[in-house]
Design an enzyme around this catalytic site. Structure first.
Site, short mmCIF file in Angstrom:
data_model
loop_
_atom_site.label_atom_id
_atom_site.label_comp_id
_atom_site.label_asym_id
_atom_site.label_seq_id
_atom_site.Cartn_x
_atom_site.Cartn_y
_atom_site.Cartn_z
N ASP A 56 0.84 -1.20 0.00
CA ASP A 56 0.00 0.00 0.00
C ASP A 56 0.87 1.26 0.00
O ASP A 56 0.36 2.38 -0.06
CB ASP A 56 -1.01 -0.01 1.16
CG ASP A 56 -0.37 -0.07 2.52
OD1 ASP A 56 0.87 -0.17 2.61
OD2 ASP A 56 -1.11 -0.02 3.53
N SER A 57 2.21 1.06 0.00
CA SER A 57 3.13 2.18 -0.24
C SER A 57 2.82 2.81 -1.60
O SER A 57 3.25 3.94 -1.87
CB SER A 57 4.58 1.69 -0.21
OG SER A 57 4.76 0.55 -1.01
N ASP A 95 -1.01 -6.28 0.10
CA ASP A 95 -1.29 -5.55 1.35
C ASP A 95 -2.79 -5.32 1.52
O ASP A 95 -3.46 -4.80 0.61
CB ASP A 95 -0.64 -4.16 1.29
CG ASP A 95 0.62 -4.09 2.13
OD1 ASP A 95 0.86 -4.99 2.96
OD2 ASP A 95 1.37 -3.11 1.94
N LYS A 124 -1.01 -9.36 3.55
CA LYS A 124 -0.23 -8.80 4.66
C LYS A 124 -1.11 -7.82 5.42
O LYS A 124 -1.85 -7.05 4.81
CB LYS A 124 1.03 -8.11 4.13
CG LYS A 124 1.87 -7.43 5.24
CD LYS A 124 3.29 -7.11 4.80
CE LYS A 124 3.43 -5.85 3.99
NZ LYS A 124 3.00 -4.62 4.67
N GLU A 126 -1.09 -5.20 9.14
CA GLU A 126 -0.20 -4.52 10.09
C GLU A 126 -0.71 -4.64 11.52
O GLU A 126 -1.91 -4.52 11.78
CB GLU A 126 -0.09 -3.04 9.71
CG GLU A 126 0.57 -2.83 8.35
CD GLU A 126 0.76 -1.36 8.01
OE1 GLU A 126 0.51 -0.48 8.88
OE2 GLU A 126 1.18 -1.08 6.87
N GLU A 193 9.69 -3.66 10.30
CA GLU A 193 10.08 -2.38 9.69
C GLU A 193 10.64 -1.43 10.74
O GLU A 193 10.05 -1.25 11.81
CB GLU A 193 8.85 -1.77 8.99
CG GLU A 193 9.17 -0.44 8.31
CD GLU A 193 8.09 0.01 7.33
OE1 GLU A 193 7.11 -0.73 7.11
OE2 GLU A 193 8.24 1.12 6.78
O1 KIV Z 1 3.55 -1.06 1.61
C1 KIV Z 1 4.73 -1.42 1.60
O2 KIV Z 1 5.48 -1.21 0.64
C2 KIV Z 1 5.24 -2.11 2.77
C3 KIV Z 1 6.72 -2.25 2.89
C4 KIV Z 1 7.30 -0.96 3.30
C5 KIV Z 1 7.10 -3.36 3.80
O3 KIV Z 1 4.49 -2.51 3.61
#
Ligand code: KIV
Length: 280
Positions: A56-57, A95, A124, A126, A193
């Site tokens: 989600d970056s 994500d 994934k 968090e 992280e």
């Molecule tokens: O969203 C993302 O790119 C991430 C990484 C920074 C691990 O969660």
């Protein structure tokens, strides 16, 4: 456009959870890179990345937001589909974005199913503690889960910024506990992280599952970087854990594909990250 897809090594087996477990057990480093579209998926795959993370970056590096908070499930599903079309071998992690799993286990199941149907092999999410039951429910229903501890960007406002986590003993102890609980609940992978290298290394040794670090030192089972960061596209001051693989003094020019290959090779041979440069 995709003629190069057919030219790739069709004999190389796709990466599976079994492959990743074996790599962890044998101490073979795991290379992960974020990826948001089909053309970069082709490059990452050709560079032998073991994992691609549809992170989600993308809210920050593609959409220009100041955090990952505004990213929607529809957007994540779209990008997971794009990556899945370009990928052949890498294990795809999708994500779950902010607001798509916090409300209830049922909401998490529906959101995870959407990402899996979009081409992700694993989702994934968090956080620790409150996420443990969600992880257990997803895993019981056949959805592989990667947990994410330390700096959890979706909580940036609660954390007061992008700060190193787990520095004091109480925070470190919470992190150790959360990591153990998540692994016991069935998480098949953990991302750590922005935390002290010694703590990440300790957690990696204590858990049976692969631990992928970003700003968490060389002791993790593998590394992940954001694609735009390691290609030198992201402007402004970057965190110290980032290395620009396009701009390396020894790079002598080269293509984006070469830079991605160089990153994968550096993770695998242990030359990235360097404890004295990229870690806390
Ligand atoms: O969203 C993302 O790119 C991430 C990484 C920074 C691990 O969660």
């Amino acid at each position: 456009m995709y003629t190069h897809l057919e030219q790739r090594d069709s004999t190389r087996p796709p990466v599976s959870l079994g492959t990743l477990d074996k790599m962890k057990q044998e101490g073979e480093k795991i290379a992960c890179i974020t990826c948001y579209d089909a053309s970069f998926a082709v490059l990452c795959d050709a560079a032998d990345a073991d994992l691609v993370l549809v992170g989600d970056s993308l809210g920050m590096v593609l959409q220009g937001h100041e955090s990952t908070v505004p990213v929607s499930l529809d957007e994540m599903a779209y990008h997971a589909q794009c990556v899945a079309r370009g990928n052949r071998h890498a294990w795809i992690i999708g994500d779950l974005p902010f607001g798509s799993y916090q409300a209830s286990t049922e909401q998490a199941l529906r959101s995870a199913a959407r990402l899996m149907q979009s081409g992700a092999h694993m989702v994934k999410l968090e956080g620790g503690g409150w996420t443990t039951e969600i992880v257990r429910a997803l895993v019981e229903r056949g959805i592989p889960v990667c947990a994410h501890l330390g700096l959890t960007p979706q909580s940036v406002h609660a954390l007061g910024g992008y700060r190193v986590q787990g520095r004091d003993e109480a925070a470190a102890q919470t992190l150790r506990t959360h990591a153990r609980e998540l692994a016991e609940a069935g998480a098949a992978m953990l991302v750590l992280e922005l935390m002290p290298s010694a703590l990440a290394s300790e957690v990696t040794k204590a858990l049976p599952i692969p631990v992928i670090g970003i700003g968490a030192g060389a002791g993790c089972s593998g590394q992940v970087l954001v694609l735009q960061d390691m290609l030198g596209i992201t402007q402004g001051k970057l965190p110290r854990f980032v290395r620009n693989f396009m701009g390396d003094a020894d790079a002598a020019g080269g293509s984006i594909g070469t830079a991605v290959r160089r990153y994968v090779a550096a993770v695998k041979d242990g030359s990235f990250p360097v404890e004295s440069i990229h870690t806390y």
